[in-house]
Write an enzyme that holds these catalytic residues in place. Structure first.
Site, PDB file in Angstrom:
ATOM      1  N   SER A 185       0.795  -1.222   0.000  1.00 23.15           N
ATOM      2  CA  SER A 185       0.000   0.000   0.000  1.00 23.15           C
ATOM      3  C   SER A 185       0.830   1.276   0.000  1.00 23.15           C
ATOM      4  O   SER A 185       0.372   2.303  -0.482  1.00 23.15           O
ATOM      5  CB  SER A 185      -0.957  -0.005   1.187  1.00 23.15           C
ATOM      6  OG  SER A 185      -0.245  -0.216   2.385  1.00 23.15           O
ATOM      7  N   HIS A 213      -5.434  -4.063  -2.055  1.00 20.71           N
ATOM      8  CA  HIS A 213      -5.205  -2.991  -3.032  1.00 20.71           C
ATOM      9  C   HIS A 213      -5.144  -3.527  -4.470  1.00 20.71           C
ATOM     10  O   HIS A 213      -4.853  -2.769  -5.388  1.00 20.71           O
ATOM     11  CB  HIS A 213      -3.906  -2.249  -2.728  1.00 20.71           C
ATOM     12  CG  HIS A 213      -4.044  -1.238  -1.642  1.00 20.71           C
ATOM     13  ND1 HIS A 213      -4.707  -0.043  -1.797  1.00 20.71           N
ATOM     14  CD2 HIS A 213      -3.617  -1.259  -0.348  1.00 20.71           C
ATOM     15  CE1 HIS A 213      -4.659   0.641  -0.667  1.00 20.71           C
ATOM     16  NE2 HIS A 213      -4.018  -0.079   0.227  1.00 20.71           N
ATOM     17  N   LYS A 244     -12.510  -1.148  -0.567  1.00 22.19           N
ATOM     18  CA  LYS A 244     -11.685  -0.355  -1.486  1.00 22.19           C
ATOM     19  C   LYS A 244     -12.354  -0.355  -2.862  1.00 22.19           C
ATOM     20  O   LYS A 244     -13.413   0.232  -3.018  1.00 22.19           O
ATOM     21  CB  LYS A 244     -10.249  -0.871  -1.466  1.00 22.19           C
ATOM     22  CG  LYS A 244      -9.579  -0.540  -0.134  1.00 22.19           C
ATOM     23  CD  LYS A 244      -8.136  -0.951  -0.015  1.00 22.19           C
ATOM     24  CE  LYS A 244      -7.545  -0.398   1.272  1.00 22.19           C
ATOM     25  NZ  LYS A 244      -6.781  -1.365   2.040  1.00 22.19           N
TER      26      LYS A 244
HETATM   27  C1  LIG Z   1      -6.727  -1.577   3.530  1.00 19.00           C
HETATM   28  C2  LIG Z   1      -6.078  -2.857   3.823  1.00 19.00           C
HETATM   29  C3  LIG Z   1      -6.577  -3.720   4.786  1.00 19.00           C
HETATM   30  C4  LIG Z   1      -7.742  -3.333   5.662  1.00 19.00           C
HETATM   31  O1  LIG Z   1      -8.925  -3.408   4.959  1.00 19.00           O
HETATM   32  P1  LIG Z   1     -10.290  -3.022   5.704  1.00 19.00           P
HETATM   33  O2  LIG Z   1     -11.316  -3.824   4.996  1.00 19.00           O
HETATM   34  O3  LIG Z   1     -10.456  -1.560   5.573  1.00 19.00           O
HETATM   35  O4  LIG Z   1     -10.110  -3.434   7.119  1.00 19.00           O
HETATM   36  C5  LIG Z   1      -5.973  -4.943   4.977  1.00 19.00           C
HETATM   37  N1  LIG Z   1      -4.902  -5.298   4.243  1.00 19.00           N
HETATM   38  C6  LIG Z   1      -4.366  -4.490   3.325  1.00 19.00           C
HETATM   39  C7  LIG Z   1      -3.192  -4.933   2.533  1.00 19.00           C
HETATM   40  C8  LIG Z   1      -4.943  -3.234   3.090  1.00 19.00           C
HETATM   41  O5  LIG Z   1      -4.411  -2.428   2.180  1.00 19.00           O
END
Ligand SMILES: *Cc1c(COP(=O)(O)O)cnc(C)c1O
Length: 394
Positions: A185, A213, A244
């Site tokens: 990320s 992502h 996301k």
């Molecule tokens: C954003 C993210 C999460 C968390 O996701 P949520 O559904 O918002 O809890 C977990 N792992 C990675 C790699 C992320 O980028």
């Protein structure tokens, strides 16, 4: 006693402020899209949302949510095994599994929950974890929640020699679980899945990839890193988020073989002790996956816009980190500088995030841009101009 405690908290907050590291929320007054209205600002262009496919305000998805609220009400007010789960959960889970070419999947209220749920289920005494050093915080916490008897190895970021060294050291352990983000990320780079898989086979290890992502972003049809490398069906366990690209409301999942999912249902603590994903979110996530399947053109369009932003930034002399994801970071150095630059960009109507310590190592603070298919080419042109202007002014 109470007074010294609160004084201590206040000192911590004051230190953050004086170091320029204090974060403040912006309050949004309209839906997330290419632009949004922030309290005390005019409309701004959004380059910091994970709304990669522009689904956050899709009428089809909003309608699916409205219909689910009518049909299922607010929620079950209980844990799934105690008081039942809605059929929309099963539909979403079957759809997600089919989408990712796995046998089964299980939804959670977030991917944070999914990671902290599944990792402790997969390993116990006599087993080990082998985790990329830049893995997401929820993976790190998932690893911390495993039994103290689980040995932990951390390999240098995407360093396959180091991964092999760790796999050799892990020789005597029973289950060897390699864990990686699909797309990292903070860097926007992609895990070397083919090499990881080959090493896993050589050393008899299991692979878990967090596609948060990557889902909706990578691969021609948005099935993630696994599709990007033509490896659909080859990864043991996939975790990901509906918060996301897949709508952005919230929710997460674990996908993999039936026995992995069954064991999560039996033993994972978030599913045993916490409410399910609200049915309205399940319905919207399901509609988001359906929408993506019927409109794969949005993935291609996102790729084109991302390429356009990268080229545009380079053409004005900026140096974004390379990569093929929709995350486009520019390293600027110190944390306070990144935060201050982001603020200056926002004042010019471009909403980006400055990330610094402790999210990234000290000295590598960055302005992170994320492309959304909601953005127009005019939005991108204007953003490039502003980023350049502010970058040069610092
Ligand atoms: C954003 C993210 C999460 C968390 O996701 P949520 O559904 O918002 O809890 C977990 N792992 C990675 C790699 C992320 O980028």
């Amino acid at each position: 006693m109470g007074k010294t405690f609160y004084n201590k908290l206040n000192r911590q907050l004051e230190d953050m402020k004086s170091e320029g590291k204090y974060k403040e929320y912006q309050f949004l007054k309209t839906p997330m899209s290419n632009k949004t209205v922030i309290e005390n600002y005019d409309e701004v262009i959004v380059l910091c949302s994970n709304n990669y496919l522009g689904l956050s305000d899709k009428p089809e998805i909003i309608k699916a949510g409205q219909a689910a609220l009518e049909k299922y009400g607010v929620g079950a007010a209980s844990v799934r095994f105690i008081c039942g789960t809605f059929d929309i959960h099963r539909q979403l889970e079957e759809k997600t599994a089919e989408f990712l070419h796995t046998e089964a999947s299980l939804s959670y209220t977030s991917c944070w929950n999914a990671n902290t749920a599944v990792i402790p289920v997969l390993v116990g005494a006599g087993d080990c974890l082998i985790s990329d050093e830049l893995n997401h915080a929820s993976i790190i916490d998932g690893c911390r929640l495993t039994s103290k008897k689980v040995q932990r190895f951390v390999y240098n970021h995407s360093d396959m020699n180091d991964l092999e060294i760790k796999l050799k050291e892990a020789g005597e352990f029973d289950t060897k679980l390699i864990i990686t983000d699909g797309v990292f990320s903070m860097e926007g780079d992609i895990a070397k899945l083919p090499e990881i898989k080959a090493l896993a086979e050589k050393y008899n290890a299991i692979v878990l990839v967090d596609e948060s992502h990557a889902t909706g972003v990578l691969g021609n049809t948005g099935r993630g890193t696994v599709e990007f490398y033509n490896m659909l069906g080859e990864i043991d366990i996939i975790t990901g988020t509906y918060g996301k690209a897949l709508g952005g409301a919230g929710g997460g999942f674990v996908a993999g073989k039936q026995e992995v999912i069954d064991l999560c249902i039996q033993s994972s603590r978030p599913s045993l002790f916490s409410n399910s994903l609200p049915p309205v979110l399940a319905a919207m996530a399901l509609e988001a996956v359906d929408y993506l399947e019927s409109n794969p053109g949005i993935v291609k369009s996102l790729h084109e816009k991302t390429e356009y932003l990268r080229k545009g930034l380079k053409s004005v002399g900026l140096n974004p980190l390379d990569g093929e994801s929709a995350i486009v970071p520019i390293i600027v150095g110190e944390t306070a500088k990144a935060i201050s630059m982001a603020k200056a960009m926002l004042d010019k109507g471009v909403y980006v995030t400055g990330f610094g310590f402790p999210v990234v190592p000290e000295g590598t603070a960055r302005i992170r841009m994320q492309v959304s298919d909601a953005l127009t080419y005019d939005d991108l042109d204007y953003s490039i101009k502003v980023v350049k202007e502010i970058y040069d002014a610092y």
